[in-house]
Design an enzyme around this catalytic site. Structure first.
Site, PDB file in Angstrom:
ATOM      1  N   HIS A   1       0.721  -1.248   0.165  1.00  0.00           N
ATOM      2  CA  HIS A   1      -0.019   0.015  -0.187  1.00  0.00           C
ATOM      3  C   HIS A   1       1.086   1.346   0.079  1.00  0.00           C
ATOM      4  O   HIS A   1       1.911   1.334   0.541  1.00  0.00           O
ATOM      5  CB  HIS A   1      -0.932  -0.073   1.194  1.00  0.00           C
ATOM      6  CG  HIS A   1      -0.197  -0.172   2.595  1.00  0.00           C
ATOM      7  ND1 HIS A   1       0.460   0.885   3.327  1.00  0.00           N
ATOM      8  CD2 HIS A   1       0.216  -1.244   3.319  1.00  0.00           C
ATOM      9  CE1 HIS A   1       0.920   0.464   4.301  1.00  0.00           C
ATOM     10  NE2 HIS A   1       0.841  -0.565   4.476  1.00  0.00           N
ATOM     11  N   ASP A   2       0.650   2.306  -0.543  1.00  0.00           N
ATOM     12  CA  ASP A   2       0.808   3.535  -1.045  1.00  0.00           C
ATOM     13  C   ASP A   2       2.546   3.769  -1.305  1.00  0.00           C
ATOM     14  O   ASP A   2       2.943   4.712  -1.289  1.00  0.00           O
ATOM     15  CB  ASP A   2       1.077   4.378   0.386  1.00  0.00           C
ATOM     16  CG  ASP A   2      -0.222   4.298   1.251  1.00  0.00           C
ATOM     17  OD1 ASP A   2      -1.222   5.069   0.525  1.00  0.00           O
ATOM     18  OD2 ASP A   2      -0.602   3.548   2.218  1.00  0.00           O
TER      19      ASP A   2
ATOM     20  N   GLY B   1       5.134  -1.118   2.927  1.00  0.00           N
ATOM     21  CA  GLY B   1       4.237  -0.018   2.408  1.00  0.00           C
ATOM     22  C   GLY B   1       5.162   1.471   2.483  1.00  0.00           C
ATOM     23  O   GLY B   1       6.045   1.283   3.145  1.00  0.00           O
TER      24      GLY B   1
END
Length: 263
Positions: free
Chosen positions: A121-122, A139
């Site tokens: 994520h991200d 992440g």
């Protein structure tokens, strides 16, 4: 519709160009958008708010747009954006972003992503990168243009990897890696500049020589980081043709929050 295999499950709300090819046993969710010329191999799952650009090649068994592997995620409408002309090989996983960051995981244009790669994520990945087999990003990792991650490279969360960096096989990256640097080992340590990669991208001999000198000041002269930054600024002032390269290096060091990898 003739380009969609009859065994594929494509939600009626999916927005896909008429030229998109979707292979057998794929599952494509309702909030997905796919641009012209993209081809998706068999058994691929694309879900969530995923935006895929033009002319991508996505191979079998990939999972794109799955929810973040983050216990704080509570169903927020976050996204995954994939640019144009990327190759994503078998069994790759690219997750949605989280509300705690930009809310979007991004893969830019013209990237070569080999089998079993994970973008958590991200993550924010630039253009023209190469991720060898089983490279893994935790992440919030940022990867600059033209970076090359060797097979089984593992990158700690929140790490920044600069443009034109190359990592060796099984490298463990726990601190930020400045642009142009070769890094290898566990923990990852710098081993010169990525001279061969720079030559392949059109850097001339003089330009590479200045970057070698910059590396020596940063890593080989026993200077503190503050002293090394001052020496790099002096080098920048005397080499107009390399000013942008050195500005990129200095800017990266100044912005580093985890600290740069140093022996």
């Amino acid at each position: 519709m003739s380009l969609i295999h009859p065994t594929a499950i494509v939600d009626s709300k999916t927005q896909i160009d008429s030229s998109v090819r979707i292979g057998p046993f794929c599952v494509i969710g309702p909030e997905v958008q796919i641009g012209a010329g993209t081809e998706i191999g068999p058994h691929v799952c694309v879900q969530g708010r995923t935006r895929i650009g033009r002319d991508n090649q996505i191979h079998a068994y990939c999972s794109l747009g799955g929810i973040p592997q983050d216990k704080k995620y509570a169903g927020e409408p976050t996204e995954l954006h994939i640019g144009d002309r990327n190759t994503i090989r078998e069994y790759c996983t690219l997750n949605l972003g989280t509300a705690q960051d930009a809310g979007v995981t991004r893969l830019g244009d013209d990237n070569w992503v080999m089998a079993y790669v994970h973008l958590a994520h991200d993550c924010q990945v630039g253009n023209h990168t190469v991720f060898a087999n089983s490279a893994q990003l935790a992440g919030h990792v940022h990867v600059g243009d033209w970076a090359v991650l060797g097979g089984y490279t593992g990158v700690h969360q929140f790490v920044q990897i600069g443009a034109h960096v190359m990592t060796g096989i099984s490298s463990v990256v726990t601190q930020d890696v400045p642009p142009f640097v070769l890094l290898a080992g566990n923990p990852g340590a710098p081993h010169g500049i990525n001279a061969e990669g720079l030559r392949r991208r059109g850097f001339d001999v003089a330009r590479i020589a200045v970057l070698r000198e910059a590396y020596r000041k940063l890593y080989r002269q026993g200077l503190s980081l503050q002293q090394a930054v001052a020496a790099l600024a002096e080098l920048q002032a005397t080499h107009a043709s390399s000013r942008e390269d050195l500005a990129q290096l200095l800017g990266f060091i100044a912005a580093s929050k985890r600290g740069i990898a140093r022996p």
